[in-house]
Design a protein around this motif. Sequence first.
Motif, mmCIF file in Angstrom:
data_model
loop_
_atom_site.group_PDB
_atom_site.id
_atom_site.type_symbol
_atom_site.label_atom_id
_atom_site.label_comp_id
_atom_site.label_asym_id
_atom_site.label_seq_id
_atom_site.Cartn_x
_atom_site.Cartn_y
_atom_site.Cartn_z
ATOM 1 N N ALA A 72 1.715 9.308 -5.836
ATOM 2 C CA ALA A 72 2.132 10.672 -5.459
ATOM 3 C C ALA A 72 3.184 11.197 -6.432
ATOM 4 C CB ALA A 72 2.676 10.662 -4.033
ATOM 5 N N THR A 73 4.089 10.310 -6.858
ATOM 6 C CA THR A 73 5.120 10.720 -7.822
ATOM 7 C C THR A 73 4.473 11.128 -9.139
ATOM 8 O OG1 THR A 73 6.649 9.160 -6.803
ATOM 9 C CG2 THR A 73 7.237 9.976 -8.988
ATOM 10 N N ARG A 98 0.833 -1.212 0.000
ATOM 11 C CA ARG A 98 0.000 0.000 0.000
ATOM 12 C C ARG A 98 0.863 1.255 0.000
ATOM 13 N NH1 ARG A 98 -2.860 -0.154 4.974
ATOM 14 N NH2 ARG A 98 -3.753 1.836 4.413
ATOM 15 N N GLY A 99 1.936 1.221 0.785
ATOM 16 C CA GLY A 99 2.854 2.368 0.831
ATOM 17 C C GLY A 99 3.508 2.606 -0.521
ATOM 18 N N ALA A 104 1.063 4.102 -2.926
ATOM 19 C CA ALA A 104 0.804 5.513 -2.587
ATOM 20 C C ALA A 104 1.946 6.402 -3.057
ATOM 21 C CB ALA A 104 0.610 5.649 -1.079
ATOM 22 N N VAL A 105 3.201 5.951 -2.860
ATOM 23 C CA VAL A 105 4.360 6.757 -3.299
ATOM 24 C C VAL A 105 4.376 6.862 -4.819
ATOM 25 C CG1 VAL A 105 6.879 6.786 -3.447
ATOM 26 C CG2 VAL A 105 5.773 6.313 -1.249
#
Lengths: 96, 395
Positions: B14-15, B6-7, B10-11
């Motif tokens: 976001a990128t 999940r992290g 998300a990154v």
Amino acid sequence: MKRFRAPKLMVAAVALLAVYGVSAALGLEDWVGVLSGTPVPGVPLELAALGGAAHVLAWFGVVLVAPILVIASALLELSEVMGRVPDVGHRRRPAQ
Amino acid sequence: MNRLLRGSVAVALATLVWLPTVHLVFEGEADADGRARTRDALTEAQLAMVEDPAAREAALARMRSANAEWDFMGRTFVVLSLANRALEVPADRDRALEAMDFLIAETLRLEDERGQDHFLMDYVHAGRFRDPSGRSVFVDGEIALMLAARQRVEPTELWREALAERVDIVAGQLGRGPMRSAESYPDECWTFCNTVALAAIRVSDAVTGDDHTALLTGWVANAREHLVDPETGMLVSSYRYDGTHLDGPEGSSIFLAAHMLEIVDPVFARDQYERARSQLGVTFAGFGWAREWPASWEGPHDVDSGPVVPLVDASAGASGMALLGAAAFDDDAWLTALHTSLAFAAFPTEDDAGHLRYAASNQVGDAVLLYSLLVGPLWQRVGAPPPAPVAMGGL
């Protein structure tokens, strides 16, 4: 009462900001002249290159990486919240 | 979904959101209004530096410890900048002329007292010039251009003779060379310096009414035949006195050469700019920069290229000159992208007196930037060159 825990990604973003702050406070911005091949008065070229590169990386960390971490952190929080919604639905009483 | 996955997602998301939009943070300094603010602040900064001997001495000493040429080129680009400013803003004319006269007088004094070597790198002593004058067109060409620009703004008897002498020297060097070129260093001709010399003669002709058209068109004709890199169609950067190529095309040279050629042969000049733009120019996510070398050729990292940023191949020297090329050839989209990079990665800051400077740059870099922000009025007043003679074969 539940203890507040800052998301790890937010902590990392703040850490990047702090690194840049330290770099700026040390005056390393004046050393980035090595990018154009310009020496720093009184500083050996190798050291100036190291300091200048460190400041550039710290700046890139603040401008490029930290916002990504903040946005990612917000996305994770959002997904947590959305993940809880079905649970709330299950607790509803069936319509009479 | 586990936490790590999940992290990571998300990154990644976001990128995808942040990287394409980050340029918007800096575009306020890169659009026309932002550039105008930078132009005015840098004009004041460079004028103040001319007028403040201590600040000037410190800036020059820092540059000279790396490269004596930068001291000299900084003078040229400030004089060219101020000539444009004086023509564009009448209120600034007197102050600009005073600063130009100071810089020219000081440059001539230093050349007289210490010789041309004062403004050259040490390897000038490594050999003998092939031209009997034993002079460097790097120094003579830029001094001629400074004098001609000053005289084009407002002719004065003070520099009339100096300009005529210097143009005679340069024209003599060019005329004697087998490539219609003059040496900057022994047996080493640079396109940068030769095109500056051509522009100096052209501006001087506009001042004096002399006519060196044959010399100028002869240089271009010879360059098209002998000094163009066959792979890229761009002018090579340096060559022997006999025309043997040394360095191939370089971003730190070609953008300025194209600009100088605008008043010599506008068609050839635009062709050179467009080739350089397509083969050296990069735009990515709203940022712009220039590579030092085209894909077909890679030269050594040196004082001209400056350090080259790995992975993206961004060269400080090439990107600085690209600002001038993009401004001179009205390439507004790339100019905005280049200024966005400048606001992001050149570290605009203030000196002790509160004047704008770029921490990643130096005085000559700031002077080139200033010239790119003011370029136009001087070349417009020189005007297009007279048409080349039409071949009359058969008549």
